[in-house]
Enzyme design. Structure first.
Site, short mmCIF file in Angstrom:
data_model
loop_
_atom_site.label_atom_id
_atom_site.label_comp_id
_atom_site.label_asym_id
_atom_site.label_seq_id
_atom_site.Cartn_x
_atom_site.Cartn_y
_atom_site.Cartn_z
N LYS A 1 3.08 12.30 0.89
CA LYS A 1 1.93 11.38 0.98
C LYS A 1 0.63 12.08 0.64
O LYS A 1 0.25 13.06 1.28
CB LYS A 1 1.85 10.80 2.40
CG LYS A 1 0.79 9.72 2.53
CD LYS A 1 0.63 9.24 3.96
CE LYS A 1 -0.83 8.95 4.24
NZ LYS A 1 -1.16 8.89 5.64
N LYS B 1 -0.93 12.54 15.23
CA LYS B 1 -2.32 12.92 15.53
C LYS B 1 -2.39 13.87 16.72
O LYS B 1 -3.20 14.79 16.75
CB LYS B 1 -3.19 11.68 15.80
CG LYS B 1 -3.50 10.87 14.54
CD LYS B 1 -4.59 11.53 13.74
CE LYS B 1 -5.08 10.89 12.49
NZ LYS B 1 -4.30 10.18 11.58
N LYS C 1 -6.25 12.70 2.74
CA LYS C 1 -7.56 13.36 2.74
C LYS C 1 -7.45 14.71 3.45
O LYS C 1 -8.22 15.62 3.19
CB LYS C 1 -8.59 12.49 3.47
CG LYS C 1 -8.92 11.22 2.72
CD LYS C 1 -9.68 10.23 3.62
CE LYS C 1 -9.74 8.85 2.99
NZ LYS C 1 -10.14 7.80 3.92
P1 TYM Z 1 -6.82 4.88 5.77
O1 TYM Z 1 -8.30 4.94 5.84
O2 TYM Z 1 -6.06 6.11 6.13
O3 TYM Z 1 -6.36 4.46 4.34
C1 TYM Z 1 -6.88 3.28 3.70
C2 TYM Z 1 -5.77 2.59 2.94
O4 TYM Z 1 -5.17 3.50 2.01
C3 TYM Z 1 -3.76 3.51 2.18
N1 TYM Z 1 -3.25 4.85 1.85
C4 TYM Z 1 -2.22 5.06 1.02
N2 TYM Z 1 -1.45 4.22 0.31
C5 TYM Z 1 -0.50 4.78 -0.46
N3 TYM Z 1 -0.29 6.11 -0.59
C6 TYM Z 1 -1.04 6.99 0.10
N4 TYM Z 1 -0.85 8.31 -0.04
C7 TYM Z 1 -2.06 6.48 0.95
N5 TYM Z 1 -2.98 7.06 1.77
C8 TYM Z 1 -3.68 6.04 2.32
C9 TYM Z 1 -3.54 3.16 3.64
O5 TYM Z 1 -2.24 2.65 3.85
C10 TYM Z 1 -4.62 2.13 3.87
O6 TYM Z 1 -4.19 0.86 3.46
N6 TYM Z 1 -5.68 2.42 9.99
C11 TYM Z 1 -6.18 2.27 8.62
C12 TYM Z 1 -7.56 1.65 8.54
C13 TYM Z 1 -7.65 0.33 9.22
C14 TYM Z 1 -7.09 -0.90 8.77
C15 TYM Z 1 -7.47 -1.87 9.73
C16 TYM Z 1 -6.31 -1.25 7.67
C17 TYM Z 1 -8.33 0.08 10.38
N7 TYM Z 1 -8.21 -1.24 10.68
C18 TYM Z 1 -7.09 -3.23 9.61
C19 TYM Z 1 -5.93 -2.59 7.55
C20 TYM Z 1 -6.31 -3.54 8.49
C21 TYM Z 1 -6.26 3.67 7.99
O7 TYM Z 1 -6.40 4.64 8.68
O8 TYM Z 1 -6.27 3.67 6.63
#
Ligand code: TYM
Length: 333
Positions: free
Chosen positions: A196, A113, A199
């Site tokens: 990966k 980041k 977004k």
């Molecule tokens: P975020 O919003 O980036 O993504 C949400 C979920 O989608 C999964 N993900 C993927 N899995 C497989 N392949 C991909 N290309 C891919 N892109 C995204 C992420 O692993 C995630 O499970 N930090 C977290 C949000 C969060 C969270 C939490 C998650 C905040 N607090 C507590 C679990 C528990 C995040 O940025 O996910």
């Protein structure tokens, strides 16, 4: 009964990576009587990189609708918005006393980041894993369904939970683990050759849950390929591995195997493979898109879901916060 927690940042309509890597498992766990699920919208987390007040509400609604369209049922699990629970920032403040600057600076997502957002390396980015750990331990969770990119954050969550237990000599927080039904955590690749789907990737690299059939066809037909194999069983370049990985998600085993064989004996035609992948992807995404579009117009329903969810999550969060304050000695007068 085990407690399950997971969340998604409201940074846009969810893509196939979010769905297949995480949300699909939320739904599977919801149907399992061994689990009590809390699934939330991580709006505080999105503020570390996205600061557009006019857009936030729309993005949050899209994310709630995507949860419901994917099959989450508010009668069976608790769906809520992170910022609706003031207990979260309060516990986050307390957890910050247990987190070391050095360990936070080493986190891979932080390093990534700060490369992407050199102009805005805020303290929220640094302490992102502390807030995420707070989300999880506020319900004293055992399991966290997430994609592979969140593995390190879960490791840190366990460290904070263990550190709290040992510093205060209690056995209060369970050590939560990242979860995917006994299998490796998933990383869904992008269509642009990246490992990966995300977004923030290039324009055509992600398939979103609201993409039209034509969008899906167009993106897949433009996906990166090489000039094709020239020797039997030749090693595959990343962009071809990606197409096969996507095929494994949305196509039948028979389809996958026939293209796999064709690659290995050098008869593969990428145009045919992409056409097949596009049609199978449409079959996978279209039913979710249809529900998503229906849900998006019913704002009253979306708000009812998260306001009821807030009440349920509130009780659990208040109990944990009160216990933690007691354990830490914040209980005079
Ligand atoms: P975020 O919003 O980036 O993504 C949400 C979920 O989608 C999964 N993900 C993927 N899995 C497989 N392949 C991909 N290309 C891919 N892109 C995204 C992420 O692993 C995630 O499970 N930090 C977290 C949000 C969060 C969270 C939490 C998650 C905040 N607090 C507590 C679990 C528990 C995040 O940025 O996910």
């Amino acid at each position: 009964m085990e407690t399950v927690v997971s969340g998604t940042r409201p940074t846009g309509v969810l893509h196939l990576g979010n769905y297949y890597g995480a949300v699909r498992n939320y739904v599977r766990m919801q149907e399992d009587p061994n689990y009590n699920g809390y699934f939330f919208i991580a709006d505080f987390h999105s503020l570390t990189t996205h600061q557009q007040p006019d857009e936030l509400g729309k993005l949050v609604k899209q994310t709630i609708a995507a949860y419901l369209a994917s099959g989450l049922d508010p009668e069976k699990v608790t769906i809520y918005i992170q910022s609706h629970l003031p207990q979260i920032p309060e516990l986050y403040l307390l957890m910050n006393m247990l987190a070391y600057k050095g360990e936070l600076e080493k986190v891979a997502t932080f390093k990534e980041k700060i490369r992407q957002h050199k102009e805005n390396v805020n303290a929220g980015l640094l302490t992102y894993p502390v807030l995420m750990a707070t989300d999880i331990i506020i319900h004293r969770a055992h399991k966290v369904p997430v994609g592979k990119d969140q593995e390190q954050h879960l490791e840190m969550t366990r460290n904070f939970a263990k550190r709290f237990n040992s510093r205060y000599e209690v056995d209060y927080f369970p050590e939560p683990t990242a979860f995917n039904y006994g299998e490796e955590l998933v990383k869904v690749p992008g269509l642009d050759g990246s490992t990966k789907m995300s977004k923030s990737g290039t324009v055509n690299s992600a398939i979103f849950l609201d993409d039209s059939d034509d969008d899906i066809r167009r993106k897949i037909m433009r996906a990166k390929t090489d000039t094709g194999p020239t020797a039997e069983n030749q090693e595959r370049p990343q962009e071809i591995i990606n197409l096969f990985d996507l095929m494994q998600i949305v196509s039948t085993e028979e389809t996958y195997t026939s293209f796999d064989k064709a690659y290995n004996n050098c008869t593969i035609r990428y145009g045919d493979m992409k056409k097949q992948l596009a049609e199978d992807m449409i079959g996978y995404i279209a039913p979710i898109r249809k529900k998503l579009n229906e849900l998006l117009v019913d704002e009253d329903h979306l708000s009812k879901v998260v306001l009821e969810g807030r009440e349920k999550a509130w009780d659990s969060a208040s109990k944990t916060l009160a216990d933690v304050k007691n354990i830490m000695g914040l209980n005079y007068f």
